[in-house]
Each structure stands twice: as structure tokens, then as C-alpha cells.
Design an enzyme around this catalytic site. Structure first.
Site, PDB file in Angstrom:
ATOM      1  N   ARG A 129      12.475   7.637  -5.957  1.00 56.51           N
ATOM      2  CA  ARG A 129      13.971   8.314  -5.498  1.00 56.51           C
ATOM      3  C   ARG A 129      12.570   9.804  -4.776  1.00 56.51           C
ATOM      4  NH1 ARG A 129      18.519   9.997  -3.793  1.00 56.51           N
ATOM      5  NH2 ARG A 129      19.566  12.114  -5.041  1.00 56.51           N
ATOM      6  N   THR A 160      24.057   5.292   3.573  1.00 55.43           N
ATOM      7  CA  THR A 160      23.476   5.367   2.457  1.00 55.43           C
ATOM      8  C   THR A 160      23.038   3.522   1.760  1.00 55.43           C
ATOM      9  OG1 THR A 160      23.383   6.820   0.777  1.00 55.43           O
ATOM     10  CG2 THR A 160      23.132   4.713   0.139  1.00 55.43           C
ATOM     11  N   ASN A 210      19.502   9.876   3.247  1.00 54.11           N
ATOM     12  CA  ASN A 210      21.217  10.526   2.488  1.00 54.11           C
ATOM     13  C   ASN A 210      21.897  11.030   3.609  1.00 54.11           C
ATOM     14  OD1 ASN A 210      22.584  12.438   0.662  1.00 54.11           O
ATOM     15  ND2 ASN A 210      21.778  13.872   1.329  1.00 54.11           N
ATOM     16  N   GLU A 236      16.987  14.398   1.849  1.00 50.69           N
ATOM     17  CA  GLU A 236      17.528  14.025   0.442  1.00 50.69           C
ATOM     18  C   GLU A 236      17.863  15.367  -0.663  1.00 50.69           C
ATOM     19  OE1 GLU A 236      19.616  11.172  -0.784  1.00 50.69           O
ATOM     20  OE2 GLU A 236      17.724   9.983   0.502  1.00 50.69           O
ATOM     21  N   ASP A 286      21.069  16.949  -1.939  1.00 51.22           N
ATOM     22  CA  ASP A 286      20.794  16.431  -3.081  1.00 51.22           C
ATOM     23  C   ASP A 286      21.071  17.644  -4.930  1.00 51.22           C
ATOM     24  OD1 ASP A 286      22.632  14.278  -2.113  1.00 51.22           O
ATOM     25  OD2 ASP A 286      21.017  12.906  -2.834  1.00 51.22           O
ATOM     26  N   SER A 297      23.245   9.832  -7.051  1.00 46.97           N
ATOM     27  CA  SER A 297      24.787   9.063  -7.605  1.00 46.97           C
ATOM     28  C   SER A 297      25.054   7.316  -6.930  1.00 46.97           C
ATOM     29  CB  SER A 297      26.173   9.835  -6.260  1.00 46.97           C
ATOM     30  OG  SER A 297      26.143  10.089  -6.902  1.00 46.97           O
ATOM     31  N   GLY A 310      27.273   8.008  -1.185  1.00 48.95           N
ATOM     32  CA  GLY A 310      27.965   9.763  -2.148  1.00 48.95           C
ATOM     33  C   GLY A 310      28.271   9.381  -3.352  1.00 48.95           C
TER      34      GLY A 310
HETATM   35  O1  DON Z   1      21.598  10.410  -3.887  1.00 44.74           O
HETATM   36  C1  DON Z   1      22.408  10.011  -3.687  1.00 44.74           C
HETATM   37  O2  DON Z   1      23.300  10.028  -4.274  1.00 44.74           O
HETATM   38  C2  DON Z   1      23.135  10.046  -1.758  1.00 44.74           C
HETATM   39  N1  DON Z   1      22.210  10.590  -1.070  1.00 44.74           N
HETATM   40  C3  DON Z   1      23.311   9.547  -1.812  1.00 44.74           C
HETATM   41  C4  DON Z   1      23.855   9.295   0.026  1.00 44.74           C
HETATM   42  C5  DON Z   1      24.903   8.666   0.650  1.00 44.74           C
HETATM   43  O3  DON Z   1      24.917   7.954  -0.393  1.00 44.74           O
HETATM   44  C6  DON Z   1      25.723   8.163   1.432  1.00 44.74           C
HETATM   45  N2  DON Z   1      26.837   7.423   1.838  1.00 44.74           N
HETATM   46  N3  DON Z   1      27.427   6.781   2.061  1.00 44.74           N
END
Ligand code: DON
Length: 569
Positions: A104, A379, A399, A418, A421, A451, A472
């Protein structure tokens, strides 16, 4: 081969029978995924899946294929595939050992708690989402180096070279990719103060070839120098120069300090299954584990797929789990997480005892807050199983779509956004409408709460399923439903992936309903119970593999929602 065809026959009969069961979803196309005996690779793009399976065929293991796929997606799927972002890997080796790797992004050393607030303490719109200040220190390249050093078989260069080839030879755009690039044309120009190679005055169309010349040079440096090909030397210089030009705060010190972290996976039993998923700084594993453990107290099999009764129970569990997420979860290297308590049966029984039959609990009674969802995002997830039974589940991201939209000049790759978040102000929703508090406040070098829920499931101590998705805040609930669709509702892996989904995240207090998920009768019943429903076009973009009773694998890509493709051999 004979084994496979007789299996298929059984499956088709099975599928035909299942279709008659109560509330089975209507599938327009295939109800069974790609069956293979020696290996399965499921990703969001056919070129990446092909590269992954080629690596398996040439003697690489699931970890080798994962590294090759991560780099291939950075070229073929630039809206989410990346070298300028981060992600999580959950794995289960053929000997049953499990674990996870956290690559991450981290907050820069110069980051501060209030960096996105104005002098009156109000959030400056867009600052955590677009441009240089939205960028967390990237982790993907370090993650791939670590994964390969610990578990890879093939030489590193052989795993990066296919991505170099793709970048040099160009990628033919699919309709999905062309459309997505067109949507962000103005954003690219605005953030970079100029057109970048992803801009096309005439607009992109399906069949156009997109060449990634600068990215090819960067990938060659990574191929030849590993970690140093990204975190120092020419790539680092280009990255820092771009960020400086755009008033960013990441320094060489940040790049030197970045290291991914091996962490114990979250593991909880569910009946005769075991759920193995990502620990903090992702909320995914703990939340999924709470949902699965909570579900054990209900007969969801009997209440049926996407009935009002099932949606009610699952929604109430979700509401409580997301409230816990907002309060307790953050980077475990910075905050104390009451993990044992959150996963204990007593705690969950008590927490869920307020769920009443046939009646929604307003979220305000669980905890207060008011939020809205702002931007569309992307993502990507990929699932891989090799011949020996090693399994790798990776979710990786920039992100938002194309991340911060900031391109590293001369190096051809996009940087993540990111930082959004983090909880940039207590109670202020991020782009997914998720709220948070102190546990997820910004601190130098801290990781932002995620998430993402790359997951592996065992059945009777054997590998059973590899699963994950983008989305997300909706990632956790999509993984939850997909697992239950197979275990409780008897779906094939492909049916479970295709199945229409729903989602609740405590705040805002509404159930998102994917188009086609429920009929009018169910809709009315849910409204009578007190639910506010919001229709959405799409939920989840799963990539999953199921191990079948005869040992073959069913690779199921979410082809109804994208270019997602399963390959096996
Ligand atoms: O880490 C996370 O939860 C978010 N940055 C993920 C982003 C994401 O899944 C966007 N997709 N559709």
C-alpha cells in the site's frame, strides 16, 4: 481432456437443475467459467491474462505469474493497473501456508493531518483527489520485487519483459478502454498543464493502438535494476522532477523509506470453510470476516438469493460492520486495532442482536453522520492458481480512474491519488462516501485505510476459491456476496461473478441495488421494511477461481462488466 468434458457435462446438468431453484439469477450468457487442469489466470484485460498463463506454461509459479500480470496491467489497463500506485497480495502456498504482502502507498514524510484543510478548517475541494498533493508514495514495484524474491521461480527479467514488449509494440484499445480514456481527456490536460500521450484530439476509438514509449524505458530500468530501477536513478529523478514542478511534497527520502510489509492474513472459520483475507491497513479482511461470522447465525441458504429477507439480514450486518470500520480501523503500525474483539463471536452476537426480523435499523441509531458519494473510480483485481496449487489473490490500484491524473514526465506512468483514502477531516466522507476518524487520520509515513479485499477460501482445509474485485467501499460486500453465492446458493463460480449485487455501508443510509438485482415485489418488501433503495448501473468486477471437486479449476472473469478474461491450460 476426457475428464474435463465429462465434468462439463455434469456441470451443465447441474446448472440446468440449479436454474430451477428458488431465485436463481437469470444469466444471458455462459453460466460456467473456463475449466482447466494446470493453471488459471483471471484478470481485467485479455493481454494480461494471456501473459500470466504464458508464464505458468513456461514453468513459472503463481507468484511469477502475478508479477508479470501486475506489470502487464500497468500497460494494458492504465486506468487502474499501475507502477505508480499500490496494493495487497493474499496468498496460500500449495503446502497450506498463508500470508499477505502489504504494498500500500504511504503518506509522504512531509504530510500533515490538516494538509487538505484551509485556514478555517474546511476541506479544500479536490486537493486530495487530483494532482501532486493527492499522491501517496508508490508501493507496487517494491511489492513485486518482494513477492518475487521470497516466492518466485523464474528470473525477474523474464517477468517484466512481456510488459516491456506490450509498451513498445503498443496496445490495441478495446471499446471500454477507448471510452474511458475519452472521459478523462480534459482532466489529463488540466492536471498536467498540457496534453499528455493519453490525450488524442480526435478522440480514441476501439482498434486504435496506444504506444507507451516512455513507460517502456521505465519498465526496462525496472527489469534491469529491480527496486533501484524505480526508487532511485533515472525513474526517481523524473518522478521527483514532475512532483516538484507541480508543488508536490514527495522527496528522495520518501522513496528510500518505502518498503512493503509481510503481514499475517486474517483467518476465520465459516462452517467447514476458512476465509483468508487482507489484514489492516485494509479494512477488507476484518470486515469480510465479521460479515461471514455474522452470517453463520442465519439460514441464508433457505432464505434464498437476493430475496427481501436475505438482503435485509445481509444489509443489517453490513451497516454494523461499516460503522466499526469507520471507528476502529487504520494503519496497524500507527493505531491500536481491537482486532481480536472485532472478530470474537461474543462481540458479534451482541453487536448483531439489535437486528430485528423484517425491519431496517436506521444508521443514525447505530452512529451519526451524513455523507454522499462523489466520483466514479477504478481499481483492479487478479486471481491466479498454478499447477501445484499455489494461489495468489492481488488487488492493486491508483485509487481513482488514472489516479491523480498526474503523469511522470519522461517516464510514462501515472501517479495514484490514494491520499484521499485517509480521513482528511473527521467525519468528512472520501470519494466513496466513507467516513473515518482519528484511527485513519493523516500522519507522515502512515498507510491510508483501504477496502481492498483480496481473498482466498479453503474448504475442508483444501484450497477452494480465490476471489477479489475493485469497487472502493463496495469491494467488501461484493466479495461477501460472491462467496455466499457459491457456498449457500449453489452457483458456479461464473454465475456468482455474473450475479447482480447490492451494497450498504452504514452511511449514507441507503442500499445500492445493481440494475436487475431484484424484482418489483422484493423492492416493495424492502421499502416496507424501511429501506431507502438507490439503483446503480454496476456493482463489482470480480475475478475469481473455484477449485472443483475433481481438482480442476473454474476461472471466472467478470466479462459482463468489462474486458475481463479468464485463461487456463
Ligand atoms: O483502497 C481502497 O479501498 C480504494 N483506494 C480502492 C479504490 C477502488 O477500488 C476504486 N475502484 N473501483
Amino acid at each position: 481432456m476426457k475428464k474435463i468434458s465429462s465434468y462439463l457435462l455434469i456441470c451443465f446438468t447441474l446448472v440446468a437443475c440449479q436454474a430451477k431453484k428458488k431465485n436463481q439469477p437469470q444469466q444471458e450468457k455462459s453460466t460456467i467459467g473456463v475449466i482447466s487442469s494446470n493453471g488459471s489466470v483471471v484478470t481485467a484485460h485479455p493481454l494480461a491474462s494471456q501473459i500470466g498463463v504464458d508464464i505458468l506454461k513456461s514453468g513459472g509459479n503463481a507468484f511469477d505469474a502475478a508479477v508479470a500480470v501486475q506489470f502487464a496491467l500497468a500497460v494494458s489497463y492504465p486506468r487502474a493497473g499501475n507502477i505508480g500506485g499500490g496494493g495487497f497480495a493474499v496468498f496460500r502456498n500449495s503446502n497450506g501456508d498463508t500470508g499477505s504482502l502489504d504494498f500500500r502507498e504511504k503518506a509522504p514524510l512531509a504530510a500533515t493531518k490538516d494538509m487538505y484543510l484551509d485556514k478555517d478548517g474546511e476541506v479544500i475541494k479536490g486537493l486530495s483527489l487530483k494532482g501532486s498533493l493527492a499522491v501517496g508514495v508508490p508501493g507496487s514495484v517494491d511489492g513485486m520485487v518482494e513477492l518475487h524474491q521470497k516466492y518466485g521461480n523464474l528470473p525477474w527479467e523474464e517477468l517484466v519483459q512481456p510488459a516491456v514488449n506490450l509498451a513498445e509494440n503498443g496496445v490495441i484499445l478495446t471499446k471500454f478502454e477507448a471510452d474511458k480514456l475519452n472521459t478523462f481527456q480534459e482532466n489529463f490536460k488540466e492536471v498536467n498543464n498540457t496534453s499528455i500521450y493519453l490525450n488524442n484530439e480526435k478522440g480514441w476509438i476501439k482498434g486504435d493502438t496506444l504506444y507507451h514509449q516512455n513507460l517502456a524505458s521505465t519498465l526496462k530500468r525496472i527489469r534491469d535494476k529491480g527496486r533501484a530501477g524505480f526508487y532511485s536513478g533515472a525513474t526517481a529523478q523524473l518522478l521527483l522532477k514532475t512532483l516538484k514542478k507541480h508543488d508536490g511534497i514527495i522527496t528522495q527520502g520518501d522513496l528510500d523509506h518505502y518498503h512493503s510489509v509481510w503481514r499475517e492474513a486474517i483467518e476465520v472459520p465459516y462452517k467447514n470453510y476458512k476465509i483468508i483475507s487482507m489484514p489492516p491497513p485494509s479494512s477488507g479482511g476484518i470486515a469480510l470476516a465479521q460479515l461471514m461470522e455474522g452470517s453463520e447465525n442465519y439460514d441464508l441458504k433457505n432464505s434464498g438469493y437476493n430475496t427481501a429477507e436475505t438482503i435485509h439480514i445481509m444489509t443489517e450486518l453490513e451497516r454494523r460492520v461499516y460503522a466499526d470500520r469507520a471507528t476502529f480501523l487504520g494503519d496497524p503500525d500507527y493505531v491500536e486495532i481491537p482486532q481480536e474483539m472485532l472478530l470474537s463471536k461474543d462481540y458479534l452476537r451482541n453487536r448483531n442482536s439489535s437486528i430485528l426480523p423484517g425491519k431496517a435499523t436506521p444508521s443514525a441509531e447505530i452512529k451519526e453522520g451524513k455523507v454522499d458519494i462523489i466520483e466514479s473510480t477504478e481499481t483492479t483485481h487478479f486471481s491466479i492458481v498454478d499447477k501445484k496449487g499455489n494461489a495468489v489473490s492481488i488487488t492493486t490500484t491508483l485509487n481513482g480512474n488514472y489516479g491523480s491524473k498526474l503523469l511522470v514526465e519522461g517516464a510514462g506512468f501515472l501517479l495514484n491519488n490514494e491520499m484521499d483514502d485517509f480521513s482528511i477531516k473527521p467525519g468528512h466522507p472520501n470519494q466513496f462516501g466513507l467516513v473515518g476518524n482519528e484511527a485513519n487520520a493523516i500522519e507522515a509515513e502512515k498507510r491510508m485505510l483501504s477496502s481492498m479485499t483480496p481473498t482466498i477460501v479453503e474448504k475442508d482445509h483444501q484450497l477452494f476459491m480465490v476471489v477479489g474485485t475493485p469497487g472502493g467501499s463496495t469491494i467488501i460486500t461484493s466479495v461477501y456476496q460472491t462467496i455466499l453465492n457459491v457456498i449457500e446458493h449453489g452457483m458456479t463460480m461464473q454465475e456468482a461473478v455474473n450475479a447482480k449485487k447490492f451494497h450498504h455501508q452504514w452511511l449514507p443510509d441507503q442500499v445500492l441495488i445493481e440494475k436487475g438485482a431484484i424484482d418489483n415485489g422484493t423492492r416493495n418488501k424492502l421499502k416496507e421494511m424501511g429501506y431507502t433503495l438507490k439503483d446503480v448501473k454496476s456493482l463489482g468486477k470480480m475475478e475469481a477461481i473455484l477449485i472443483l471437486p475433481d481438482g480442476t479449476m473454474e476461472g471466472a472473469a467478470d466479462y459482463t462488466r468489462g474486458d475481463d478474461t479468464a485463461f487456463g491450460y
